[in-house]
Design an enzyme around this catalytic site. Structure first.
Site, PDB file in Angstrom:
ATOM      1  N   LYS A   1      -3.435  16.690   7.198  1.00 23.90           N
ATOM      2  CA  LYS A   1      -2.259  16.836   6.342  1.00 23.90           C
ATOM      3  C   LYS A   1      -2.651  17.235   4.946  1.00 23.90           C
ATOM      4  CE  LYS A   1      -1.680  14.353   3.362  1.00 23.90           C
ATOM      5  NZ  LYS A   1      -1.691  13.346   2.309  1.00 23.90           N
ATOM      6  N   THR A   2      -2.077  18.216   4.375  1.00 25.50           N
ATOM      7  CA  THR A   2      -2.053  18.448   2.929  1.00 25.50           C
ATOM      8  C   THR A   2      -1.378  19.776   2.630  1.00 25.50           C
ATOM      9  OG1 THR A   2      -3.303  18.950   0.932  1.00 25.50           O
ATOM     10  CG2 THR A   2      -4.465  19.285   2.980  1.00 25.50           C
TER      11      THR A   2
ATOM     12  N   ARG B   1      -2.062   5.483  -1.694  1.00 25.38           N
ATOM     13  CA  ARG B   1      -3.362   6.081  -1.994  1.00 25.38           C
ATOM     14  C   ARG B   1      -4.529   5.102  -1.909  1.00 25.38           C
ATOM     15  NH1 ARG B   1      -2.862  11.359  -3.480  1.00 25.38           N
ATOM     16  NH2 ARG B   1      -0.778  11.997  -4.151  1.00 25.38           N
TER      17      ARG B   1
ATOM     18  N   ASP C   1      -1.912  21.327   0.079  1.00 28.70           N
ATOM     19  CA  ASP C   1      -2.888  22.129  -0.667  1.00 28.70           C
ATOM     20  C   ASP C   1      -3.581  23.170   0.199  1.00 28.70           C
ATOM     21  OD1 ASP C   1      -2.193  20.498  -2.701  1.00 28.70           O
ATOM     22  OD2 ASP C   1      -4.151  19.580  -2.994  1.00 28.70           O
TER      23      ASP C   1
ATOM     24  N   ASP D   1     -10.187  13.463   2.327  1.00 29.60           N
ATOM     25  CA  ASP D   1     -10.775  12.152   2.060  1.00 29.60           C
ATOM     26  C   ASP D   1     -10.289  11.095   3.061  1.00 29.60           C
ATOM     27  OD1 ASP D   1     -12.310  13.054   0.006  1.00 29.60           O
ATOM     28  OD2 ASP D   1     -10.951  12.384  -1.584  1.00 29.60           O
TER      29      ASP D   1
ATOM     30  N   GLY E   1      -0.649  12.081  -0.645  1.00 26.00           N
ATOM     31  CA  GLY E   1       0.556  12.809  -1.059  1.00 26.00           C
ATOM     32  C   GLY E   1       1.397  13.275   0.104  1.00 26.00           C
TER      33      GLY E   1
END
Lengths: 549, 549
Positions: free
Chosen positions: A199-200, A142, A202, A173, A78
């Site tokens: 990176k994220t 992905r 979240d 992941d 993402g």
């Protein structure tokens, strides 16, 4: 490309670098590392990349003598604000080391490596993307890099392009897979290094050595801007309850950070729901009680922040979904024969009493979604459930009941919002612009120093960028063994919200007041040009976590 | 009140004033005016406030000798960015005229006047709200001031507080009512003036003398920010079609302005749909065709902007809704007996063939909404229809059909958004902060000069604030007669999007290119401190309209 005025002005921004990366760089090795758990198993799985030392960069007067190096880069998963700055930092780092070095971008994620789809990222291209949001410079995807066949296909093109190292920008992941790939290429002696970047949006890829993942700062600030605007509206019109769901597949960091920035009346934290074994009815009752309490003071308005992953953190809902998945898989043919109007009763009659009662309590739309809208593997698609509407509908039902019983007098008019895509590709804040650029720059230095299986690491992030500590962390250090699809796998430990951590405790200490009073804060939009206290502050989460340490 | 860093920094901003309002002010009367239509009827209805001259303020060296004046202010209707600055401009203007003047705020809209709920707005209070979004300083409300009884109740408190003039900050209807009130008080010789201020994010209160309503600028920029972010995401992930509905009860100015700022693949303009007598199927087919064309180039992604009021501008839908309303009102008892599963077929069997066919084409959820979810008057609640989901579902159905026929190869995965509350209370842009402050300041000068039935007017808005033209416009000048609830009423003409206007024509000239190519622009968040080309530009709508004139 037509550019907005802000984009044009922002292109000129020169991201700040830590002192250690401003000139010639020396890599200093620290102590050997071990994984956070399951050391023996992980050591066995990563014989070539386990136990490596931490690396820290220092400024040096000594000349570096690294030859030109070709590097490949991949954006995985993402979008997160700042990805383009990781790439421009990497590019500038490569060019500093030797102007003949080249950067290749693999297109649309890890699949581009396997399928040999790539472009050379020249300075003309890079300059178009400095300090911009999005992953559109090379796209993302992905595809999971997990199989030897993929590794070998990838190696073909890496060899052909003379690529010394691959940088994979991704979440937990993707970084796990980066390490598996690093191990594979090391074991095969292919001479290709692999470096990861955290990176994220979240915020759940963090640990002792990685203080935050990039993009979390900008995404949260963008959500907090619109939440603040909604709260100002809420407090002006004084007639709506706004149920606001926030992206974040699993952890509640985003909801918590937004709560710290905006002080809503209610914020649900999934990790607390799980720890306290709260049921859906508990959550609904808690919200309804706050609505009723505020109504008693004449305030028929408020805001509720809801983390996207909530449903899967409610233990009772998890059990219901598990039984539903099993039952419907085993009885698909029989279920298909049941008349549509009878499906609900049919399911209720078949479930265990506890699960049947929960299923019966769900609004019709959600119940149907749980039993009908299934993914290709026959599983419930929890992410499709509109939790914000589910909760407001159940709260409304409960309040209607209380009204009959004379326990509630008020009006309840809900509005619904879901924010996710609004923030994932925002132009990076100064913090993310600097942090990402430094991550990319440090990655180039890790490569120049022959490292593989490392994640680029920038620490001390609440200090001015000048004082940030740049280096690398062996990815194996962050791993433990977890069950995935029935198999034990080495993975980077996901960082959920810690209920004994400073951010949650700060929130918990104030939330009763926020529920009762109207204590909204209005952060406003991200600013790039103003005073430093407006433009350069990291997230509250990071500030509170660092204060603690 | 906990304040954000931006709020604290922004409080120090001193809004720019037109030259004419910077020192002593002289009111210069222009020519007498007449209403835009129906002059005889309107003159008859407004004998005391019809035909007054335009007023223009000029700087003067002559001293003003106005005694201290007490003024009341009301916020009416939906929130719009800048309301607090109108009030602070009004406050500063009153205090400039005489330090003993007082400003009273009536609470929660026009109802506060009728119910005698008010506070005195002191400098301590005003200073807390300068340059902030929201209407929370005194709240807003939707009570309509229409009846003599209300006017008389209002007069009681105005007299009691020694209020010389009332400023009503509102949209077209609220300003119409302000004029009716001005006329009433003038006819009664009550000695209370009434002044209006043009507020609405919808942008549909504008005419020859009012170049734009306040709030439109900030709201559109806030929506354009998140639309831009979504488009960047869309162009990075390359797998979703985003259907984005934008607030705007009736006119499509917001959607059009956002399209000009962000260059989406598709933007629907309600006024065009009506003018071309497009059916719902026409609109769906047009979107589906663009989706298919882009898919043929390998681009299974895109963005669609949808104005909130669309459904009521589709002539065929209007006819369907009208027949449904009539039929269900006349046959409520019979309909209530029909089995739920049979309701759809029942309705189809009863409608005229044209309407039955349209009803049959609607997705189940929308069809149910049209027949069941009715307001207390038994009417369809069009505003509850999720147009963005309706369109994407119908587009999906059409594409599935085309796929079977071999006319379409691609993937269609929609995402949905609705933006409204995200922008109505954003902190005002520099433009709105200045414009609103000047509107409030000019209102104080209109009051000092004894005017009533005027709207505060600031023109030449694409020039620097220094060169803005400040004055007042008789509200009757903007009126015509329209049928409302079966009666002919004098109302301010609503400004819909003009299909021969520069904004629409500019859009229309480029939209085919935007549909095919990916020409997204990413405006980013509103900036308050940066270079003037980033911080101080008015809307594209205003720039294009002024260019033309």
């Amino acid at each position: 490309m037509t550019k907005s005025a802000l984009q044009i002005a922002r292109a000129a921004y020169q991201p700040k670098l830590p002192k250690a990366l401003k000139g010639n760089v020396k890599a200093v090795s620290g102590e050997a590392t071990q994984s956070v758990a399951d050391q023996e198993e992980i050591k066995k799985l990563f014989p070539n990349t386990y136990g490596m030392p931490l690396v820290r960069f220092e400024a040096t007067a000594e000349p570096e003598t690294c030859p030109a190096m070709n590097v490949g880069v991949i954006l995985s998963g993402g979008q997160a604000p700042g990805g383009h700055n990781v790439i421009s930092g990497l590019f500038d780092g490569i060019k500093r080391i030797h102007p003949d070095g080249k950067l290749y971008g693999f297109l649309m994620g890890p699949g581009g490596l396997v399928d040999h789809k790539y472009i050379e990222l020249t300075s003309d291209i890079i300059d178009e993307y400095r300090n911009t949001g999005g992953f559109d410079i090379i796209g993302s995807g992905r595809t999971k890099l997990e199989k030897e066949e993929q590794f070998e296909k990838g190696y073909e093109i890496l060899k052909e392009l003379g690529i010394k190292a691959l940088v994979i920008i991704g979440g937990d992941d993707s970084n796990t897979n980066a390490c598996v790939l690093a191990e594979y290429y090391a074991a095969k002696n292919y001479g290709v290094q692999v470096i990861g970047c955290p990176k994220t949006i979240d915020g759940d890829l963090k640990n002792e050595m990685i203080e935050t993942s990039f993009g979390f700062d900008t995404a949260c600030k963008t959500y907090a801007e619109v939440i603040g605007n909604i709260q100002r509206d809420c407090n002006s019109a004084r007639k709506y309850w706004h149920f606001i769901k926030l992206m974040g597949r699993s952890a509640s960091h985003i909801a918590l950070e937004c709560a710290l920035q905006t002080q809503p009346n209610i914020c649900i934290v999934s990790e607390e729901v799980e720890a306290k074994d709260l049921s859906l009815d508990d959550i609904v009752t808690n919200i309804a009680q706050t609505v009723a309490d505020r109504a008693a003071q004449g305030n028929n308005f408020g805001t509720v922040l809801i983390p996207e992953g909530l449903i899967e953190f409610i233990p009772a809902m998890k059990r219901l979904i598990a039984e539903l998945n099993d039952f419907l898989a085993a009885n698909a043919d029989e279920f298909a024969q049941v008349d549509k109007a009878e499906q609900r009763n049919y399911i209720i009659s078949k479930l265990t009493p506890e699960n049947a009662a929960i299923y019966a309590s769900l609004p019709e739309g959600v119940a149907r979604q749980l039993s009908l809208d299934r993914d290709p593997h026959g599983n419930v698609q929890v992410s499709l459930i509109e939790t914000e509407k589910l909760l407001s509908e159940m709260v409304g039902n409960k309040l209607a009941q209380w009204k009959k019983e004379g326990k509630y007098v008020g009006k309840f008019a809900p509005q619904h919002h879901f924010f996710g895509y609004e923030g994932r590709c925002a132009a990076p804040s100064n913090f993310d612009a600097d942090y990402c650029y430094a991550l990319g720059y440090a990655a180039s230095a890790l490569i120049a120093n022959g490292k593989t299986g490392y994640m680029s690491s920038i620490r001390n992030l609440t200090a001015p960028a000048e004082e940030w500590i740049a280096g690398g962390v062996p990815i194996t250090m962050m791993m433990n063994m977890e069950r995935r699809h029935g198999e034990m796998k080495p993975v980077i430990q996901k960082a959920l919200v810690k209920l004994d951590g400073a951010p949650f405790k700060t929130f918990a200490a104030q939330r009763e007041q926020w529920a009762k009073e109207t204590a909204y804060v209005y952060p406003g939009p991200i600013q790039y040009f103003g005073p430093t206290e407006v433009c350069d502050q990291p997230t509250k989460t990071l500030q509170l976590e660092q204060q603690k340490g």
